[in-house]
Design a protein around this motif. Structure first.
Motif, PDB file in Angstrom:
ATOM      1  N   GLY A  42       0.816  -1.203   0.000  1.00 55.40           N
ATOM      2  CA  GLY A  42       0.000   0.000   0.000  1.00 55.40           C
ATOM      3  C   GLY A  42       0.850   1.253   0.000  1.00 55.40           C
ATOM      4  N   LEU A  43       0.173   2.393  -0.133  1.00 56.69           N
ATOM      5  CA  LEU A  43       0.875   3.669  -0.150  1.00 56.69           C
ATOM      6  C   LEU A  43       1.054   4.198   1.259  1.00 56.69           C
ATOM      7  CD1 LEU A  43      -0.492   3.401  -3.051  1.00 56.69           C
ATOM      8  CD2 LEU A  43      -0.266   5.887  -3.154  1.00 56.69           C
ATOM      9  N   VAL A  44       2.158   4.898   1.453  1.00 55.05           N
ATOM     10  CA  VAL A  44       2.440   5.512   2.748  1.00 55.05           C
ATOM     11  C   VAL A  44       2.536   7.015   2.558  1.00 55.05           C
ATOM     12  CG1 VAL A  44       4.110   5.702   4.620  1.00 55.05           C
ATOM     13  CG2 VAL A  44       3.642   3.465   3.591  1.00 55.05           C
ATOM     14  N   HIS A  45       1.814   7.750   3.372  1.00 55.19           N
ATOM     15  CA  HIS A  45       1.814   9.210   3.297  1.00 55.19           C
ATOM     16  C   HIS A  45       3.155   9.749   3.777  1.00 55.19           C
ATOM     17  CE1 HIS A  45       0.796  13.280   4.952  1.00 55.19           C
ATOM     18  NE2 HIS A  45       0.258  13.364   3.755  1.00 55.19           N
ATOM     19  N   LEU A  46       3.772  10.623   2.964  1.00 56.45           N
ATOM     20  CA  LEU A  46       5.072  11.196   3.312  1.00 56.45           C
ATOM     21  C   LEU A  46       4.952  12.613   3.843  1.00 56.45           C
ATOM     22  CD1 LEU A  46       7.238  10.034   0.275  1.00 56.45           C
ATOM     23  CD2 LEU A  46       7.195   9.045   2.573  1.00 56.45           C
ATOM     24  N   ILE A  47       4.264  13.449   3.080  1.00 57.53           N
ATOM     25  CA  ILE A  47       4.268  14.866   3.427  1.00 57.53           C
ATOM     26  C   ILE A  47       3.109  15.567   2.733  1.00 57.53           C
ATOM     27  CG2 ILE A  47       5.801  15.560   1.534  1.00 57.53           C
ATOM     28  CD1 ILE A  47       7.302  17.314   3.653  1.00 57.53           C
TER      29      ILE A  47
ATOM     30  N   VAL B   4      -5.024   0.458   8.636  1.00 54.03           N
ATOM     31  CA  VAL B   4      -6.109   0.007   7.785  1.00 54.03           C
ATOM     32  C   VAL B   4      -5.775  -1.422   7.388  1.00 54.03           C
ATOM     33  CG1 VAL B   4      -7.259   0.343   5.581  1.00 54.03           C
ATOM     34  CG2 VAL B   4      -6.565   2.330   6.925  1.00 54.03           C
ATOM     35  N   THR B   5      -6.691  -2.322   7.638  1.00 49.78           N
ATOM     36  CA  THR B   5      -6.452  -3.738   7.392  1.00 49.78           C
ATOM     37  C   THR B   5      -7.345  -4.241   6.279  1.00 49.78           C
ATOM     38  OG1 THR B   5      -5.898  -4.072   9.724  1.00 49.78           O
ATOM     39  CG2 THR B   5      -6.410  -6.034   8.434  1.00 49.78           C
ATOM     40  N   GLN B   6      -6.722  -4.817   5.272  1.00 47.43           N
ATOM     41  CA  GLN B   6      -7.471  -5.475   4.203  1.00 47.43           C
ATOM     42  C   GLN B   6      -7.406  -6.973   4.440  1.00 47.43           C
ATOM     43  OE1 GLN B   6      -5.883  -2.272   1.017  1.00 47.43           O
ATOM     44  NE2 GLN B   6      -7.096  -3.904   0.129  1.00 47.43           N
ATOM     45  N   SER B   7      -8.529  -7.630   4.266  1.00 46.61           N
ATOM     46  CA  SER B   7      -8.673  -9.009   4.747  1.00 46.61           C
ATOM     47  C   SER B   7      -7.755  -9.990   4.029  1.00 46.61           C
ATOM     48  CB  SER B   7     -10.122  -9.457   4.622  1.00 46.61           C
ATOM     49  OG  SER B   7     -10.590  -9.244   3.304  1.00 46.61           O
ATOM     50  N   SER B   8      -7.458  -9.761   2.759  1.00 49.62           N
ATOM     51  CA  SER B   8      -6.634 -10.718   2.023  1.00 49.62           C
ATOM     52  C   SER B   8      -5.526  -9.998   1.277  1.00 49.62           C
ATOM     53  CB  SER B   8      -7.481 -11.491   0.997  1.00 49.62           C
ATOM     54  OG  SER B   8      -8.593 -12.103   1.610  1.00 49.62           O
ATOM     55  N   ARG B   9      -4.340 -10.597   1.232  1.00 51.30           N
ATOM     56  CA  ARG B   9      -3.254 -10.023   0.421  1.00 51.30           C
ATOM     57  C   ARG B   9      -3.360 -10.501  -1.025  1.00 51.30           C
ATOM     58  NH1 ARG B   9      -0.176  -6.995  -0.347  1.00 51.30           N
ATOM     59  NH2 ARG B   9       1.904  -7.890  -0.208  1.00 51.30           N
ATOM     60  N   TYR B  10      -3.723 -11.773  -1.184  1.00 54.77           N
ATOM     61  CA  TYR B  10      -3.861 -12.351  -2.513  1.00 54.77           C
ATOM     62  C   TYR B  10      -5.178 -13.116  -2.571  1.00 54.77           C
ATOM     63  CZ  TYR B  10       1.147 -11.437  -2.780  1.00 54.77           C
ATOM     64  OH  TYR B  10       2.371 -10.837  -2.753  1.00 54.77           O
ATOM     65  N   LEU B  90      -6.818  -1.228  -3.386  1.00 52.62           N
ATOM     66  CA  LEU B  90      -6.299  -0.522  -2.218  1.00 52.62           C
ATOM     67  C   LEU B  90      -7.433   0.197  -1.501  1.00 52.62           C
ATOM     68  CD1 LEU B  90      -3.168   0.970  -3.954  1.00 52.62           C
ATOM     69  CD2 LEU B  90      -3.100  -0.679  -2.109  1.00 52.62           C
ATOM     70  N   CYS B  91      -7.481  -0.017  -0.204  1.00 55.38           N
ATOM     71  CA  CYS B  91      -8.447   0.674   0.641  1.00 55.38           C
ATOM     72  C   CYS B  91      -7.705   1.773   1.399  1.00 55.38           C
ATOM     73  CB  CYS B  91      -9.063  -0.320   1.619  1.00 55.38           C
ATOM     74  SG  CYS B  91     -10.179   0.418   2.832  1.00 55.38           S
ATOM     75  N   PHE B 104      -3.403   4.051   4.030  1.00 55.69           N
ATOM     76  CA  PHE B 104      -3.743   2.961   3.124  1.00 55.69           C
ATOM     77  C   PHE B 104      -3.556   1.603   3.788  1.00 55.69           C
ATOM     78  CE2 PHE B 104      -4.510   4.449  -1.196  1.00 55.69           C
ATOM     79  CZ  PHE B 104      -4.160   5.776  -1.104  1.00 55.69           C
ATOM     80  N   GLY B 105      -4.348   0.643   3.329  1.00 53.83           N
ATOM     81  CA  GLY B 105      -4.093  -0.747   3.658  1.00 53.83           C
ATOM     82  C   GLY B 105      -2.977  -1.287   2.766  1.00 53.83           C
ATOM     83  N   SER B 106      -2.604  -2.539   3.000  1.00 48.42           N
ATOM     84  CA  SER B 106      -1.492  -3.149   2.261  1.00 48.42           C
ATOM     85  C   SER B 106      -1.882  -3.612   0.874  1.00 48.42           C
ATOM     86  CB  SER B 106      -0.933  -4.344   3.040  1.00 48.42           C
ATOM     87  OG  SER B 106      -0.399  -3.912   4.263  1.00 48.42           O
ATOM     88  N   GLY B 107      -3.174  -3.595   0.577  1.00 51.33           N
ATOM     89  CA  GLY B 107      -3.613  -3.962  -0.758  1.00 51.33           C
ATOM     90  C   GLY B 107      -4.023  -5.415  -0.866  1.00 51.33           C
TER      91      GLY B 107
END
Lengths: 116, 113
Positions: A42-47, B4-10, B90-91, B104-107
């Motif tokens: 996922g994306l990480v907020h930087l600034i 933020v937690t997404q239930s499944s990675r794949y 992505l959530c 963001f969650g990990s996707g």
């Protein structure tokens, strides 16, 4: 709807060098944000920089904003291999801000590779 | 650590299946978002919600629906999965009013076969 466009699309540098990424956008904004994404994550907020700010620092990151040119730059100083990632700019268009929205619109990103 | 937690990675699903992607946040954020990310196209907003039971279409809502029955949970539903919905999903969530950025969650990497 695409708002931000990053430049370059890809950048490869050596560890210790500085990395500069640029972002241009189309409409007036409330704020502009930079995010980082490691591969497959996922994306990480930087600034975040507001439209009335011109420059902001956070650790090795320096962000500038030129609202007259509708552009921003992200500078990473003394880069490290761990900085290898994709970097995205995202804007909150002024028309969206306020109330419950303020949705971010993302560019397509710059892929940075830092070689050890 | 807030997240933020997404239930499944794949996830691998068959064409025509109904697919649920779940997202939970523990930050008491009002706003929640679903994006999909595809090479060369960047992040595209599918749906967002700014309150319980509220939802708004993003840029590419076709083929998707969402549900927000509780503040902390935002579900993305693919009513009948198709191969062109193979993507990274992505959530994200954010606080209303203070523009501190999205978390963001990990996707979830979804493959529809």
């Amino acid at each position: 709807s695409q708002q931000g466009e990053e430049d370059p699309q890809a950048l490869s540098i050596q560890e210790g060098e500085n990395a500069t990424m640029n972002c241009s956008y189309k409409t007036s904004i409330n704020n502009l944000q930079w995010y980082r994404q490691n591969s497959g994550r996922g994306l990480v907020h930087l600034i975040l920089i507001r439209s009335n700010e011109r420059e902001k620092h956070s650790g090795r990151l320096r962000v500038t904003l030129d609202t007259s040119k509708k552009s921003s730059s992200l500078l990473i100083t003394a880069s490290r291999a761990a900085d290898t990632a994709s970097y995205f700019c995202a804007t909150v268009p002024l028309m969206n801000y306020g109330g419950s929205q303020g949705n971010l619109i993302f560019g397509k990103g710059t892929k940075l590779s830092v070689k050890p | 650590d807030v997240k933020v937690t997404q239930s499944s990675r794949y996830l691998v699903k068959r064409t025509g299946e109904k697919v649920f992607l779940e997202c939970v946040q523990d930050m008491d954020h009002e706003n929640m978002f679903w994006y999909r990310q595809d090479p060369g196209l960047g992040l595209r907003l599918i749906y967002f919600s700014y309150d319980v039971k509220m939802k708004e279409k993003g840029d590419i809502p076709e083929g998707y629906s969402v549900s927000r029955e509780k503040k902390e949970r935002f579900s993305l539903i693919l009513e009948s999965a198709s191969t062109n919905q193979t993507s990274m999903y992505l959530c994200a969530s954010s606080n209303r009013g203070r523009p501190l950025g999205y978390t963001f969650g990990s996707g979830t990497r979804l493959t529809v076969v």
